[in-house]
Write a protein that holds these residues in place. Structure first.
Motif, PDB file in Angstrom:
ATOM      1  N   ALA A  74    -109.792 -20.165  83.135  1.00  0.00           N
ATOM      2  CA  ALA A  74    -108.963 -20.831  84.131  1.00  0.00           C
ATOM      3  C   ALA A  74    -107.567 -20.222  84.183  1.00  0.00           C
ATOM      4  N   THR A  75    -107.030 -19.880  83.006  1.00  0.00           N
ATOM      5  CA  THR A  75    -105.696 -19.277  82.959  1.00  0.00           C
ATOM      6  C   THR A  75    -105.700 -17.894  83.590  1.00  0.00           C
ATOM      7  N   LEU A  76    -106.701 -17.098  83.280  1.00  0.00           N
ATOM      8  CA  LEU A  76    -106.824 -15.784  83.922  1.00  0.00           C
ATOM      9  C   LEU A  76    -106.889 -15.931  85.432  1.00  0.00           C
ATOM     10  N   SER A  77    -107.649 -16.924  85.882  1.00  0.00           N
ATOM     11  CA  SER A  77    -107.855 -17.126  87.308  1.00  0.00           C
ATOM     12  C   SER A  77    -106.549 -17.418  88.025  1.00  0.00           C
ATOM     13  N   VAL A  78    -105.723 -18.300  87.455  1.00  0.00           N
ATOM     14  CA  VAL A  78    -104.468 -18.643  88.114  1.00  0.00           C
ATOM     15  C   VAL A  78    -103.420 -17.559  87.921  1.00  0.00           C
ATOM     16  N   ASN A  79    -103.385 -16.953  86.733  1.00  0.00           N
ATOM     17  CA  ASN A  79    -102.343 -15.981  86.448  1.00  0.00           C
ATOM     18  C   ASN A  79    -102.461 -14.716  87.284  1.00  0.00           C
ATOM     19  N   VAL A  80    -103.685 -14.251  87.457  1.00  0.00           N
ATOM     20  CA  VAL A  80    -103.885 -12.982  88.152  1.00  0.00           C
ATOM     21  C   VAL A  80    -103.419 -13.063  89.597  1.00  0.00           C
ATOM     22  N   VAL A  81    -103.816 -14.108  90.317  1.00  0.00           N
ATOM     23  CA  VAL A  81    -103.500 -14.158  91.744  1.00  0.00           C
ATOM     24  C   VAL A  81    -102.196 -14.883  92.056  1.00  0.00           C
ATOM     25  N   ALA A  82    -101.793 -15.839  91.221  1.00  0.00           N
ATOM     26  CA  ALA A  82    -100.592 -16.618  91.532  1.00  0.00           C
ATOM     27  C   ALA A  82     -99.333 -16.039  90.918  1.00  0.00           C
ATOM     28  N   ASN A  83     -99.475 -15.257  89.859  1.00  0.00           N
ATOM     29  CA  ASN A  83     -98.292 -14.763  89.164  1.00  0.00           C
ATOM     30  C   ASN A  83     -98.216 -13.240  89.063  1.00  0.00           C
TER      31      ASN A  83
END
Length: 474
Positions: free
Chosen positions: A313-322
């Motif tokens: 979940a962290t990879l998912s949000v970090n890659v595209v949102a940050n």
């Protein structure tokens, strides 16, 4: 591009995505948002709302209003990216000028890297729990280095490597990654909710807690809660074109965001409350941190699988949102030296400099910093919307976005109208921090910044006139 772009403002990563390569569908957008909405910070946000005194049902109302506002804002702000295929750091030049745009771009980049660092550390805790469960000797490496145990440094190295591995596959593969990550996190969340319903023999005690807020206190807290929820995504509200530039049509980006943003948030929030409600029954108190819950259960298989989901979940949000937005922001600063690949590794390195393990014990400090930055990004959002929809009437001269002496050049690459609106909007939105009598503004700072920024910007443009759509505006 029908004109030679300025090399200081252009490279292949900043160039418009041609229509034939804009192949993301509504499903890509929906799954990207599914992956982003499901993260540790959003999970724990429900705890913050309940701590304010809201009931579980009122938490849902706050989330519904906040994400509806976000959806509408991103729907409109994403349109320019879909129409012209250019990222936020290029679009913002029409309002601020090619060099003035560096002000909001650097601000957005700073916030993106900071958020990446904090989110990655949450994943680091999960990896540390996983490895420590599988290999108990892991935890014996307890010597401190710059305030963090050596075994935690090892976990952080693994998390940073995973981020580098995903980013190394490029933007095209990131969309495919999200197609798997987003739905998978939802499936695991549904399983956890099913477990919680079984343990709690229903919705659980948290759903029976009545509201402690009434009258004006409820209204003030509701406004603050909505603004706080928006604040978590206010950075992404300005750079949504970084994603929408890859979407094949306006319909796809609208449908995808509608499914992935408000709908997913309204499904995920009760999942968090129900799961936490089960911890009240099991342990006598609420455990909102998913990693703490996994460790408290003392079940190796659950710890490993649950920790893996948190990392995913962290990879998912970090890659595209940050990481993606920060990459474009860094490239915009030095397009001659940086491309997407180099910028992604630079983001990973800069993220370490924020030393998130020192901030994590001071969660309030994190949100004070981010709330201040979000208040400053409210005016940026307002300026972007006013510029594209009212002043530009949705028409841009794309070649001029890559020229310092084009129609968006202003004076030596700076457009004073946007800078004035940004400063005034940011000052008004942040006034409650410095002036106690205006503390009420803090509860609606993003909205105030957006409205004031847009109004001042348009006020500075009262003498501007529209020219033919194919050439843009003067």
């Amino acid at each position: 591009m029908n004109a030679t772009p300025d090399p200081a403002l252009y490279n292949e990563d900043l160039a418009p995505v041609p229509p034939e390569k804009r192949d993301w569908t509504w499903l890509n957008m929906a799954t990207i948002w599914m992956g982003m909405v499901h993260n540790v910070v959003v999970y724990e946000a429900a705890a913050g709302l309940m701590a304010l005194g809201f009931s579980a049902a009122e938490c849902m109302e706050v989330v519904a209003v906040a994400y509806f506002v976000l959806f509408v804002t991103m729907w409109f702000n994403a349109r320019a990216g879909t129409r012209y295929g250019v990222p936020f750091c290029v679009l913002i030049r029409s309002a601020f000028g090619p060099f003035g745009a560096q002000v909001p771009v650097v601000l957005r980049g700073f916030c993106a890297i900071f958020w990446f660092s904090v989110q990655a550390y949450a994943a680091t805790q999960a990896v540390d729990a996983i490895v420590g469960t599988v290999w108990p000797g892991w935890n014996t490496a307890s010597g401190l280095f710059i305030g963090m145990p050596l075994h935690r440094w090892g976990a952080m190295a693994l998390v940073w490597f995973l981020h580098a591995w995903v980013m190394n596959h490029g933007v095209e593969r990131i969309g495919n990654f999200e197609l798997i990550a987003g739905p998978l996190v939802i499936v695991i969340g549904a399983m956890a909710t099913g477990w919680a319903l079984t343990v709690g023999h229903g919705l659980g005690p948290l759903f029976s807690v009545p509201s402690r807020l009434h009258g004006w206190k409820f209204i003030a807290a509701f406004a603050g809660g909505v603004t706080g929820m928006i604040g978590m995504w206010s950075t992404f509200a300005v750079n949504i074109p970084d994603l929408s530039r890859f979407v094949r049509s306006e319909r796809d980006q609208v449908v995808g965001q509608a499914i992935g943003l408000p709908v997913t948030a309204l499904v995920f929030t009760p999942m968090a409350i129900i799961t936490t409600s089960a911890t009240v029954i099991l342990f006598g108190h609420a455990i909102w941190n998913p990693v703490d819950l996994l460790l408290a259960l003392h079940h190796p298989v659950i710890t490993v699988l649950g920790g893996a989901v948190i990392v995913l979940a962290t990879l998912s949000v970090n890659v595209v949102a940050n990481i993606m937005p920060a990459c474009y922001d860094l490239i915009n600063i030095a397009p001659r030296r940086l491309n997407f690949h180099r910028a992604s590794f630079l983001v990973l390195g800069l993220g370490l400099l924020f030393a998130p393990w020192l901030w994590f014990s001071e969660a309030e400090s994190i949100f004070h910093v981010l709330d201040l930055i979000s208040g400053l990004l409210g005016p940026v959002t307002g300026i972007m919307l006013a510029d594209f929809f009212i002043l530009r009437r949705q028409y841009l001269s794309v070649p001029d976005l890559y020229k310092r002496d084009g129609i968006y050049g202003g004076r030596n690459g700076w457009r004073a109208s946007a800078l004035i609106a940004f400063v005034v909007g940011g000052a008004v939105a942040s006034a409650g921090i410095a002036i106690p009598a205006l503390a009420w503004i803090n509860g609606v700072s993003w909205f105030v910044g957006l409205v004031v920024g847009a109004a001042v910007y348009l006020g500075c443009q009262h003498r501007r006139t529209v020219v033919k759509p194919q050439t843009g505006l003067t």
